[in-house]
Motif scaffolding. Structure first.
Motif, PDB file in Angstrom:
ATOM      1  N   TYR A   1      -5.024 -14.728  -7.954  1.00  0.00           N
ATOM      2  CA  TYR A   1      -4.409 -14.863  -6.630  1.00  0.00           C
ATOM      3  C   TYR A   1      -4.644 -13.609  -5.804  1.00  0.00           C
ATOM      4  O   TYR A   1      -5.082 -13.677  -4.648  1.00  0.00           O
ATOM      5  N   PHE A   2      -4.380 -12.467  -6.399  1.00  0.00           N
ATOM      6  CA  PHE A   2      -4.533 -11.229  -5.640  1.00  0.00           C
ATOM      7  C   PHE A   2      -6.001 -10.907  -5.389  1.00  0.00           C
ATOM      8  O   PHE A   2      -6.365 -10.403  -4.328  1.00  0.00           O
TER       9      PHE A   2
ATOM     10  N   ILE B   1      -3.355 -18.961  -1.968  1.00  0.00           N
ATOM     11  CA  ILE B   1      -2.124 -19.682  -2.328  1.00  0.00           C
ATOM     12  C   ILE B   1      -2.458 -21.109  -2.736  1.00  0.00           C
ATOM     13  O   ILE B   1      -1.800 -21.689  -3.606  1.00  0.00           O
TER      14      ILE B   1
ATOM     15  N   THR C   1       6.810  -7.966  -7.295  1.00  0.00           N
ATOM     16  CA  THR C   1       5.966  -9.096  -7.691  1.00  0.00           C
ATOM     17  C   THR C   1       6.343  -9.572  -9.098  1.00  0.00           C
ATOM     18  O   THR C   1       6.467 -10.770  -9.347  1.00  0.00           O
TER      19      THR C   1
ATOM     20  N   PRO D   1       5.110 -11.151  -1.855  1.00  0.00           N
ATOM     21  CA  PRO D   1       3.912 -10.372  -2.218  1.00  0.00           C
ATOM     22  C   PRO D   1       2.752 -10.623  -1.258  1.00  0.00           C
ATOM     23  O   PRO D   1       1.965  -9.715  -0.992  1.00  0.00           O
ATOM     24  N   LEU D   2       2.680 -11.832  -0.742  1.00  0.00           N
ATOM     25  CA  LEU D   2       1.618 -12.140   0.214  1.00  0.00           C
ATOM     26  C   LEU D   2       1.696 -11.203   1.405  1.00  0.00           C
ATOM     27  O   LEU D   2       0.708 -10.624   1.828  1.00  0.00           O
TER      28      LEU D   2
ATOM     29  N   PHE E   1       0.969  -7.432   0.132  1.00  0.00           N
ATOM     30  CA  PHE E   1      -0.358  -7.028  -0.340  1.00  0.00           C
ATOM     31  C   PHE E   1      -1.501  -7.611   0.484  1.00  0.00           C
ATOM     32  O   PHE E   1      -2.532  -6.994   0.637  1.00  0.00           O
ATOM     33  N   LEU E   2      -1.330  -8.843   0.964  1.00  0.00           N
ATOM     34  CA  LEU E   2      -2.464  -9.511   1.596  1.00  0.00           C
ATOM     35  C   LEU E   2      -2.561  -9.216   3.078  1.00  0.00           C
ATOM     36  O   LEU E   2      -3.590  -9.431   3.689  1.00  0.00           O
ATOM     37  N   ARG E   3      -1.469  -8.751   3.664  1.00  0.00           N
ATOM     38  CA  ARG E   3      -1.508  -8.501   5.107  1.00  0.00           C
ATOM     39  C   ARG E   3      -1.372  -7.018   5.391  1.00  0.00           C
ATOM     40  O   ARG E   3      -0.735  -6.290   4.633  1.00  0.00           O
ATOM     41  N   GLU E   4      -1.947  -6.633   6.492  1.00  0.00           N
ATOM     42  CA  GLU E   4      -1.834  -5.240   6.909  1.00  0.00           C
ATOM     43  C   GLU E   4      -0.659  -5.125   7.870  1.00  0.00           C
ATOM     44  O   GLU E   4      -0.382  -6.041   8.629  1.00  0.00           O
TER      45      GLU E   4
ATOM     46  N   GLY F   1      -6.899 -13.039  -2.691  1.00  0.00           N
ATOM     47  CA  GLY F   1      -6.049 -12.806  -1.528  1.00  0.00           C
ATOM     48  C   GLY F   1      -6.247 -11.458  -0.866  1.00  0.00           C
ATOM     49  O   GLY F   1      -6.063 -11.330   0.338  1.00  0.00           O
ATOM     50  N   ILE F   2      -6.553 -10.427  -1.634  1.00  0.00           N
ATOM     51  CA  ILE F   2      -6.689  -9.100  -1.022  1.00  0.00           C
ATOM     52  C   ILE F   2      -8.143  -8.807  -0.672  1.00  0.00           C
ATOM     53  O   ILE F   2      -8.439  -8.264   0.376  1.00  0.00           O
TER      54      ILE F   2
ATOM     55  N   LEU G   1      -1.152 -22.589  -6.180  1.00  0.00           N
ATOM     56  CA  LEU G   1      -0.279 -23.767  -6.258  1.00  0.00           C
ATOM     57  C   LEU G   1      -0.940 -24.904  -7.034  1.00  0.00           C
ATOM     58  O   LEU G   1      -0.305 -25.543  -7.867  1.00  0.00           O
TER      59      LEU G   1
ATOM     60  N   GLN H   1      -9.268  -0.414  -1.996  1.00  0.00           N
ATOM     61  CA  GLN H   1      -8.292  -0.344  -3.096  1.00  0.00           C
ATOM     62  C   GLN H   1      -8.928  -0.571  -4.465  1.00  0.00           C
ATOM     63  O   GLN H   1      -8.566  -1.474  -5.205  1.00  0.00           O
TER      64      GLN H   1
ATOM     65  N   LEU I   1      -1.036 -23.963 -10.745  1.00  0.00           N
ATOM     66  CA  LEU I   1       0.303 -23.937 -11.336  1.00  0.00           C
ATOM     67  C   LEU I   1       0.836 -25.352 -11.475  1.00  0.00           C
ATOM     68  O   LEU I   1       1.435 -25.711 -12.492  1.00  0.00           O
TER      69      LEU I   1
ATOM     70  N   LYS J   1       0.826  -1.200   0.000  1.00  0.00           N
ATOM     71  CA  LYS J   1       0.000   0.000   0.000  1.00  0.00           C
ATOM     72  C   LYS J   1       0.863   1.254   0.000  1.00  0.00           C
ATOM     73  O   LYS J   1       0.618   2.182  -0.748  1.00  0.00           O
TER      74      LYS J   1
ATOM     75  N   LEU K   1       7.358 -21.209  -6.379  1.00  0.00           N
ATOM     76  CA  LEU K   1       6.248 -20.255  -6.346  1.00  0.00           C
ATOM     77  C   LEU K   1       5.821 -19.976  -4.912  1.00  0.00           C
ATOM     78  O   LEU K   1       5.541 -18.859  -4.530  1.00  0.00           O
ATOM     79  N   TYR K   2       5.814 -21.047  -4.116  1.00  0.00           N
ATOM     80  CA  TYR K   2       5.313 -20.915  -2.753  1.00  0.00           C
ATOM     81  C   TYR K   2       6.125 -19.895  -1.961  1.00  0.00           C
ATOM     82  O   TYR K   2       5.567 -18.991  -1.341  1.00  0.00           O
TER      83      TYR K   2
ATOM     84  N   MET L   1       6.082 -16.258  -3.555  1.00  0.00           N
ATOM     85  CA  MET L   1       4.817 -15.554  -3.365  1.00  0.00           C
ATOM     86  C   MET L   1       4.613 -15.140  -1.915  1.00  0.00           C
ATOM     87  O   MET L   1       3.743 -14.347  -1.619  1.00  0.00           O
TER      88      MET L   1
ATOM     89  N   ARG M   1      -8.450 -15.870   3.559  1.00  0.00           N
ATOM     90  CA  ARG M   1      -8.160 -15.672   2.139  1.00  0.00           C
ATOM     91  C   ARG M   1      -6.750 -16.058   1.742  1.00  0.00           C
ATOM     92  O   ARG M   1      -6.528 -16.524   0.628  1.00  0.00           O
ATOM     93  N   GLU M   2      -5.786 -15.868   2.663  1.00  0.00           N
ATOM     94  CA  GLU M   2      -4.396 -16.185   2.302  1.00  0.00           C
ATOM     95  C   GLU M   2      -4.270 -17.641   1.908  1.00  0.00           C
ATOM     96  O   GLU M   2      -3.667 -17.982   0.890  1.00  0.00           O
TER      97      GLU M   2
END
Lengths: 512, 545
Positions: B162-163, B178, A398, A453-454, A457-460, B166-167, B182, B123, B185, A388, A446-447, A450, B173-174
């Motif tokens: 994913y996003f 993922i 990313t 970015p997790l 973007f996904l966490r505050e 995820g967002i 996974l 967002q 992919l 953010k 990938l795990y 990612m 959601r996480e």
């Protein structure tokens, strides 16, 4: 023992050196730049980081002019067959200068580094020194020269790794790097001396002729090959010669980590290709183990081990630099896949992959530096919510990470595509298994990639203790350009692949 | 024209990039306009589509031009790789009966998706950029006729999805995001290897060079003898078929690769669920019909029984799981799994009726499930919960909503007169006709019964009867003595509002019209389906060999 050379001999030596010098201009230019930087450092007083860095960038970019002119020259061996000028070498000249420039660009950004009390005096000179060393690693055609070039890279790198003098991590890393480096140099030298003992030659193409004509003891040969591979494997950071890399990558200043993980690694690969393609006899027409030296199978094992180990261990890493260190071990494995195909497509794909790796890896480290400036941390947990507050950096990181995984449409995908094409085109069961391992480990990768970015973007973010460092215009532009290129070459990769092909043609009949 | 329909959303995305993040309304409108433009183009394509041209394989002589429509073909990358000759990757788009239905569906669902994204507040800019990227990738997959291009679009879907989960997703959601990433992919990386292998095995009859063209790959005579996936390489062809099938089956999702779907659906916001169920799942079965089966027909023929059994498992198992769910959205997610089983069953029938039913079911499932998820979203918006047992008697207070739910629910359970009935009927006709799948079809019919059970039961628990004691809403009496209900934290219109009706009414009309008169869609499919059946038939293969 030696007779003094006569005047005529001295004359001829001088004329050979003179003739060679014409093919050696970029290296001479860079050496001059190295000295100019040291003098500049002495002459200028006070805070001179920016000036020195800018001078280095301009100086390094200037060398492109001289390298470009070398396209007009024919391929040649110079200095009594110690050194060569060829398309392969020119490719790596561009590559290493570019790596050097990017390393300097990152260094300018790194506040941690620039906050050093003692300044960054010889830092930039050492980077240039490493560029010269890496260029010479890629172009040497003589065992002695190869060793010297590698030591030049090593010595500059040890000093650079320990550059954060007040930081114990950095000093520890430098010491570890030095100790491992010394051991592996010793092994390399031992391997070289065995080969010299068998052939009485130091020039790699003469070694090859000698070995094929007069035969050799397979046991000694395999020992020599193993030792050389250990020495080079250390530079490439491949399993099982990787033990130094996580600690060194974590402790070194981030720009140097980026520099080592792309430049030094690529130099190791360049030398590996030249040495093993040219010097070591191999089964050219599909006859396996023609001469009892089965270095391909050893390399297959190293490749598989690197891919599996690097990608699996990376899962548990919390420090981003360490995570990227393990990922770089894995990438050494992918790169080796291209070499073991021993054909033109494979070699070409290694060069393409390296170029992609240069962009995405340096790009990733660049963003890591920007984030470290803001949060003072390289821990993944401190990346929470950064997407953010730093949207461009987050998006760019990313893209770089996706490219490292090898997803389209990015440059990293092109590299993987080429390498897997080479493997599948080759056919055989062993190559298929390697391709399978490569594919499966990239899912694993990938795990952990990612994961970054997790967090972003996904966490505050939990706490708002971030310094309010607004990233400058320059770094925004650099990030955006690197990101753009990573995607652009992922969609329009034709010129890159063609240039790589042009660069490997000199191996000609050595590759199928 | 196809390029335009594919890249319009990305153009919208780039425009949005330049719009300041605070201008939420502009961002939404730009996205909506792009989606509507896509819809208009889809209608134009539909109008000028010639249903007599079959597609699937090239016209006699090897040129795709007489067989596919709206072809756009330019060289994208051409490399000279020395001993292998030139490597060409083409930007190659075109439609036939298989893809045209999916193009129309994608355009339709994209508009619905944008509309249903309107209330998103978090967002907004990032959301719509990703949404548009996803939209381009989906559309690209359906019109790409070059395997490489298809693969690029296919992988391009993953990151935005994913996003988006995820967002903007729910509490867990996480994990869901993922897991989705996974799983898919893992399915698609093998596709990369198969794709490369196919490239080295197939020669375009027109140019004599190796090619990524799916059209050339669909004709068995274009395979080089002795190559890795050539006609005599039985083992590798089986291996390639299986990994491709698994890759697509994960997307369908087929049991036992289905576990990502309920997680993804439960966590995803409503519009993403709509896209996921409405379009993304279809990519799995579309991939099978376009790539997996025609490229390896002999393996397909050998595996009919297995595919059918997995279809039946999907139908029955999905229905049972749906029956057990307390969460309405999870129930709908499992019903999706169940209904995609019909598609697999139809594909296993290997005759025109079954295939036609399968493809038509893909379209109908897209529209019906979109409705289901939208309706689930409506109640979740109001009650912030989807627990089936926490309502009761809603029909009295929200009559329009209850009406819509009834239409969607009945369409989903295959009530005659609604579109789902026709496709399921065709699937069963097909699978009873084929001796291989007849026993499987007999078992699968039970799925309809269970399907009716969970749908009607949920309908009854939520909408009929009286308010449950622990319901999520309060009863109020106004001055006239009329009863009203009131949800906590909900100040909007109680029954469906205008935006929700705009999304649901057209879908309901489509579901009803196509249930009475299916020809607008089905008419386009028949030629392609017949062609596909002949391409897959064992007779055609023996002629080649």
């Amino acid at each position: 023992m030696f007779d003094m050379p006569s005047g005529a001999e001295i004359q001829s030596i001088i004329s050979i050196l003179r003739a060679g010098a014409g093919y050696f201009i970029p290296e001479l230019y860079l050496s001059a730049l190295f000295m100019v930087l040291i003098i500049l450092d002495l002459v200028l007083g006070g805070r001179k980081n920016r000036i020195l860095a800018s001078a280095t960038i301009i100086g390094l970019l200037g060398s492109f002019f001289f390298i470009f002119q070398q396209h007009a020259l024919p391929d040649a061996e110079i200095f009594f067959g110690m050194y060569s000028l060829d398309r392969f070498g020119i490719f790596f000249k561009y590559f290493f200068v570019l790596t050097g420039v990017l390393a300097v660009v990152i260094s300018m950004e790194d506040e941690h580094l620039n906050a050093q009390e003692s300044g960054v005096g010889e830092y930039y000179a050492l980077i240039v020194g490493m560029v010269i060393g890496m260029i010479m690693m890629a172009s040497s055609t003589d065992l002695l020269m190869m060793f010297l070039a590698m030591e030049l890279v090593g010595l500059s790198a040890y000093a650079l790794t320990g550059y954060l003098k007040r930081e114990p991590r950095s000093s520890e890393a430098a010491l570890k790097y030095l100790v491992y480096g010394a051991v592996s140099s010793g092994m390399l030298l031992y391997g070289f001396s065995l080969i010299y003992g068998m052939t009485a030659q130091t020039n790699i193409s003469k070694i090859s002729t000698e070995l094929t004509q007069h035969g050799y003891d397979p046991l000694v040969m395999i020992l020599a090959t193993l030792l050389v591979m250990a020495g080079l494997g250390y530079k490439m950071g491949a399993v099982p010669f990787h033990f130094w890399s996580p600690d060194v990558y974590e402790g070194a200043p981030t720009p140097i980590t980026a520099y080592l993980s792309t430049g030094s690694k690529a130099a190791g690969f360049a030398m590996l290709m030249r040495f093993f393609y040219v010097a070591v006899p191999h089964a050219v027409d599909g006859v396996e183990d023609m001469l009892g030296v089965d270095w391909l199978h050893i390399m297959m094992i190293i490749a598989a081990a690197s891919m599996i180990y690097g990608n699996v261990v990376a899962i548990w890493q919390k420090n981003v630099k360490r995570l990227l260190a393990y990922s770089s071990i894995a990438h050494a494995g992918y790169l080796l896949l291209g070499i073991i195909t021993m054909d033109q497509l494979g070699t070409q794909s290694v060069l393409v992959y390296l170029l992609g790796y240069l962009l995405m890896n340096i790009g990733a480290f660049y963003v890591v530096v920007m984030i470290a400036n803001k949060t003072g941390s390289e821990n993944v947990d401190d990346y929470k919510g950064l997407g953010k507050s730093m949207p461009l950096a987050g998006a760019a990181l990313t893209v770089f990470l996706i490219s490292l995984v090898g997803l389209p449409p990015t440059f990293g995908f092109v590299g993987k595509l080429m390498i897997f094409s080479a493997l599948i085109n080759k056919g055989g069961n062993a190559f298929m298994w390697l391709a399978l391992i490569g594919i499966l480990t990239s899912v694993i990768s990938l795990y952990y990639y990612m994961f970054i970015p997790l967090n972003m973007f996904l966490r505050e973010s939990e706490h708002n203790s971030q310094k309010d460092v607004s990233t400058g215009m320059v770094s925004k532009v650099v990030t955006a350009v690197l990101m753009f290129l990573t995607i652009y070459f992922g969609i329009f990769f034709q010129p890159v692949v063609e240039y790589a092909k042009y660069s490997v043609t000199m191996f000609g009949a050595l590759l199928k | 024209m196809l390029s335009l329909i594919v890249f319009l959303p990305i153009i919208a995305g780039l425009i949005i990039l330049a719009v300041p993040a605070s201008q939420k309304q502009i961002i939404r409108i730009v996205s909506l306009l792009a989606a509507i433009a896509q819809g208009v183009i889809a209608v134009l394509i539909w109008r000028q589509y010639d249903p007599t041209m079959a597609g699937i394989v090239a016209a006699p002589g090897g040129s795709p031009a007489g067989s596919f429509q709206l072809i756009e073909r330019v060289p994208w990358i051409s490399l000279n790789l020395g001993s292998f000759g030139p490597m060409t990757i083409e930007y190659f788009l075109g439609v036939d009966g298989l893809s045209i239905t999916m193009v129309i569906l994608t355009a339709l669902i994209s508009i619905i998706g944008i509309l249903s994204s309107w209330p998103i507040q978090k967002q907004v800019k990032g959301y719509f950029i990703l949404f548009n990227l996803l939209s381009t990738a989906m559309m690209g997959c359906f019109v790409a006729l070059d395997f490489f291009l298809f693969y690029v679009f296919w992988e391009l879907m993953l990151l935005p999805m994913y996003f988006l989960i995820g967002i903007w997703g729910g509490p867990n959601r996480e994990y869901a995001a993922i897991k989705f990433f996974l799983y898919t992919l893992f399915g698609s990386v093998f596709m990369l290897l198969v794709m490369i292998g196919l490239y080295f095995s197939v020669v375009d009859p027109l140019t004599g060079h190796h090619t990524f063209s799916l059209v050339a790959m669909a004709s068995q005579e274009n395979y080089v003898k002795g190559s890795i996936l050539g006609p005599d390489s039985v083992m590798w062809r089986y291996a390639a078929f299986i990994v491709l099938f698994v890759g697509f089956a994960i997307k369908v999702p087929m049991f036992p690769f289905h576990t990502w779907l309920p997680d993804a659906h439960v966590e995803a916001p409503t519009p993403i669920s709509v896209i996921l169920a409405g379009v993304l799942l279809k990519l799995g079965t579309y991939g099978m019909m376009r790539i997996n089966f025609p490229l390896f027909p002999e393996v397909y023929q050998a595996g009919l029984y297995v595919i059918g059994v997995f279809g039946a498992i999907n139908i029955i198992y999905g229905a049972f799981c749906a029956l057990a769910q307390q969460d309405l959205k999870k129930m709908v997610a499992y019903s999706s799994i169940s209904h995609m089983g019909y598609v697999l069953l139809g594909l296993a029938a290997a005759n025109s009726e079954g295939m036609l039913g399968a493809l038509y079911q893909m379209f109908n499932h897209g529209t019906i499930t979109a409705m289901l998820f939208l309706l689930v979203g409506v109640i979740y918006d109001r009650a912030h919960s989807r627990a089936i047992d926490k309502f009761g008697g809603l029909a009295t207070y929200m009559p329009v909503y209850a009406g819509m739910v009834t239409v969607a629910w009945f369409a989903s359970l295959g009530l005659p007169g609604l579109s789902g009935f026709i496709s399921e009927a065709f699937v069963f006709v097909g699978s009873f006709t084929s001796p291989t799948t007849r026993p499987i079809a007999m078992v699968s019919v039970l799925g309809i019964v269970f399907g009716a059970a969970y749908l009607l039961w949920s309908l009854q628990r939520m909408f009929l009867g009286k308010r449950k004691p622990d319901a999520l809403y309060e009863l109020e009496k106004d001055a006239h003595g009329h009863e009203h209900i009131h949800f906590h934290d909900w100040n909007g219109k109680l029954d469906l509002d205008a935006r929700e009706l705009t999304m649901l009414v057209p879908l309901a009309i489509i579901v009803i019209v196509l249930g009475i008169y299916p020809m607008p869609i089905m008419g386009m499919l028949t030629a392609s389906i017949n062609k596909l059946v002949t391409v897959l038939a064992p007779v055609a293969m023996s002629a080649v060999n």
